[in-house]
Design a protein around this motif. Structure first.
Motif, PDB file in Angstrom:
ATOM      1  N   GLY A 107       0.829  -1.228   0.035  1.00 33.76           N
ATOM      2  CA  GLY A 107      -0.122  -0.033   0.010  1.00 33.76           C
ATOM      3  C   GLY A 107       0.929   1.279  -0.048  1.00 33.76           C
ATOM      4  O   GLY A 107       0.640   2.050  -0.835  1.00 33.76           O
ATOM      5  N   GLU A 108       1.976   1.090   0.876  1.00 30.32           N
ATOM      6  CA  GLU A 108       2.711   2.410   0.803  1.00 30.32           C
ATOM      7  C   GLU A 108       3.529   2.523  -0.320  1.00 30.32           C
ATOM      8  O   GLU A 108       3.676   3.755  -0.802  1.00 30.32           O
ATOM      9  CB  GLU A 108       3.728   2.392   1.909  1.00 30.32           C
ATOM     10  CG  GLU A 108       3.133   2.472   3.293  1.00 30.32           C
ATOM     11  CD  GLU A 108       4.147   2.235   4.521  1.00 30.32           C
ATOM     12  OE1 GLU A 108       5.432   1.883   4.313  1.00 30.32           O
ATOM     13  OE2 GLU A 108       3.846   2.107   5.542  1.00 30.32           O
ATOM     14  N   LEU A 109       3.793   1.780  -1.153  1.00 27.41           N
ATOM     15  CA  LEU A 109       4.506   1.742  -2.384  1.00 27.41           C
ATOM     16  C   LEU A 109       3.801   1.947  -3.499  1.00 27.41           C
ATOM     17  O   LEU A 109       4.409   1.888  -4.761  1.00 27.41           O
ATOM     18  CB  LEU A 109       5.473   0.647  -2.389  1.00 27.41           C
ATOM     19  CG  LEU A 109       6.644   0.377  -1.279  1.00 27.41           C
ATOM     20  CD1 LEU A 109       7.297  -0.942  -1.597  1.00 27.41           C
ATOM     21  CD2 LEU A 109       7.648   1.590  -1.536  1.00 27.41           C
ATOM     22  N   ARG A 110       2.378   1.724  -3.220  1.00 26.50           N
ATOM     23  CA  ARG A 110       1.482   1.679  -4.386  1.00 26.50           C
ATOM     24  C   ARG A 110       2.009   1.034  -5.352  1.00 26.50           C
ATOM     25  O   ARG A 110       2.038   0.998  -6.720  1.00 26.50           O
ATOM     26  CB  ARG A 110       1.337   3.254  -4.986  1.00 26.50           C
ATOM     27  CG  ARG A 110       1.226   4.383  -3.825  1.00 26.50           C
ATOM     28  CD  ARG A 110       0.958   5.507  -4.569  1.00 26.50           C
ATOM     29  NE  ARG A 110      -0.600   5.698  -5.176  1.00 26.50           N
ATOM     30  CZ  ARG A 110      -0.918   6.490  -5.672  1.00 26.50           C
ATOM     31  NH1 ARG A 110      -0.294   7.796  -5.803  1.00 26.50           N
ATOM     32  NH2 ARG A 110      -2.309   6.362  -6.246  1.00 26.50           N
ATOM     33  N   ALA A 111       1.887  -0.374  -4.977  1.00 25.56           N
ATOM     34  CA  ALA A 111       2.375  -1.696  -5.705  1.00 25.56           C
ATOM     35  C   ALA A 111       1.414  -1.781  -6.800  1.00 25.56           C
ATOM     36  O   ALA A 111       0.181  -1.604  -6.570  1.00 25.56           O
ATOM     37  CB  ALA A 111       2.474  -2.879  -4.818  1.00 25.56           C
ATOM     38  N   ASP A 112       1.774  -2.390  -7.932  1.00 28.67           N
ATOM     39  CA  ASP A 112       0.899  -2.629  -9.191  1.00 28.67           C
ATOM     40  C   ASP A 112       0.692  -4.297  -8.905  1.00 28.67           C
ATOM     41  O   ASP A 112      -0.342  -4.683  -9.771  1.00 28.67           O
ATOM     42  CB  ASP A 112       1.479  -2.195 -10.340  1.00 28.67           C
ATOM     43  CG  ASP A 112       1.508  -0.717 -10.668  1.00 28.67           C
ATOM     44  OD1 ASP A 112       0.625  -0.040 -10.206  1.00 28.67           O
ATOM     45  OD2 ASP A 112       2.814  -0.470 -10.891  1.00 28.67           O
ATOM     46  N   ALA A 113       1.563  -4.844  -8.230  1.00 32.32           N
ATOM     47  CA  ALA A 113       1.193  -6.494  -8.380  1.00 32.32           C
ATOM     48  C   ALA A 113       2.014  -7.029  -7.145  1.00 32.32           C
ATOM     49  O   ALA A 113       3.027  -6.420  -6.745  1.00 32.32           O
ATOM     50  CB  ALA A 113       2.062  -7.175  -9.689  1.00 32.32           C
ATOM     51  N   VAL A 114       1.762  -8.116  -6.744  1.00 36.91           N
ATOM     52  CA  VAL A 114       2.189  -8.800  -5.537  1.00 36.91           C
ATOM     53  C   VAL A 114       2.554 -10.270  -5.816  1.00 36.91           C
ATOM     54  O   VAL A 114       1.714 -10.838  -6.389  1.00 36.91           O
ATOM     55  CB  VAL A 114       1.335  -8.597  -4.283  1.00 36.91           C
ATOM     56  CG1 VAL A 114       1.817  -9.455  -2.966  1.00 36.91           C
ATOM     57  CG2 VAL A 114       1.105  -7.399  -3.756  1.00 36.91           C
ATOM     58  N   VAL A 115       3.601 -10.865  -5.375  1.00 41.13           N
ATOM     59  CA  VAL A 115       3.895 -12.039  -5.903  1.00 41.13           C
ATOM     60  C   VAL A 115       4.412 -12.740  -4.630  1.00 41.13           C
ATOM     61  O   VAL A 115       5.235 -12.257  -3.779  1.00 41.13           O
ATOM     62  CB  VAL A 115       5.312 -12.325  -6.713  1.00 41.13           C
ATOM     63  CG1 VAL A 115       5.583 -13.683  -7.109  1.00 41.13           C
ATOM     64  CG2 VAL A 115       5.099 -11.439  -8.198  1.00 41.13           C
TER      65      VAL A 115
END
Length: 146
Positions: A107-115
């Motif tokens: 959330g803090e990094l404004r991720a576009d994908a999580v693996v």
């Protein structure tokens, strides 16, 4: 006729690792994805919080030493893996619940994908693994690596 200048796909990929075989495969998969997409790769290593309050001071010190050594070992593995894959990887070590910490960092990094790697624990089929909980959160595309 004009075309859009830019890229499709994720720009920030967060991968959770814990040293297990499946999480290390997830790290390798995420590194390849980051290389192909020219994305930022952030490797999150989550360790549990030792119940130091229940341990005597000597044991608490030994536990803290073991956690610090494991974290540095993982940092070295991530650096070597990133060099091998030809990507830059940021390493973040945090303590706490793996689900909560991955959600917080992504959330803090404004991720576009999580693996993440799939769980090998039998009980997770019934209770819900980290991967299932991340998918149910519905905040990012989640890739689960076997």
């Amino acid at each position: 006729m004009s075309f859009e200048l830019g890229t499709d796909g994720p720009k920030v990929i967060v991968v959770g690792v814990d040293g297990s075989d499946t999480s290390m495969r997830a790290g390798a998969y995420a590194a390849g994805m980051a290389r192909r997409q020219r994305a930022r790769l952030v490797v999150v290593y989550v360790t549990g919080v030792p119940a130091a309050s229940r341990l005597v001071a000597e044991a608490a010190g030994a536990v803290e030493q073991a956690v610090a050594e494991a974290t540095e070992d993982m940092r070295r593995q991530v650096e070597q893996g990133a060099l091998h894959a030809g990507v830059n990887a940021e390493f973040i070590a945090v303590r706490g619940d793996p689900y909560q910490e991955l959600v917080r960092v992504a959330g803090e990094l404004r991720a576009d994908a999580v693996v993440v790697g799939s769980s090998r624990r039998f009980g997770h089929r019934f209770v819900g693994s980290l991967a299932v909980r991340l998918v149910k959160a519905g905040r990012w595309p989640v890739t689960v690596v076997p």
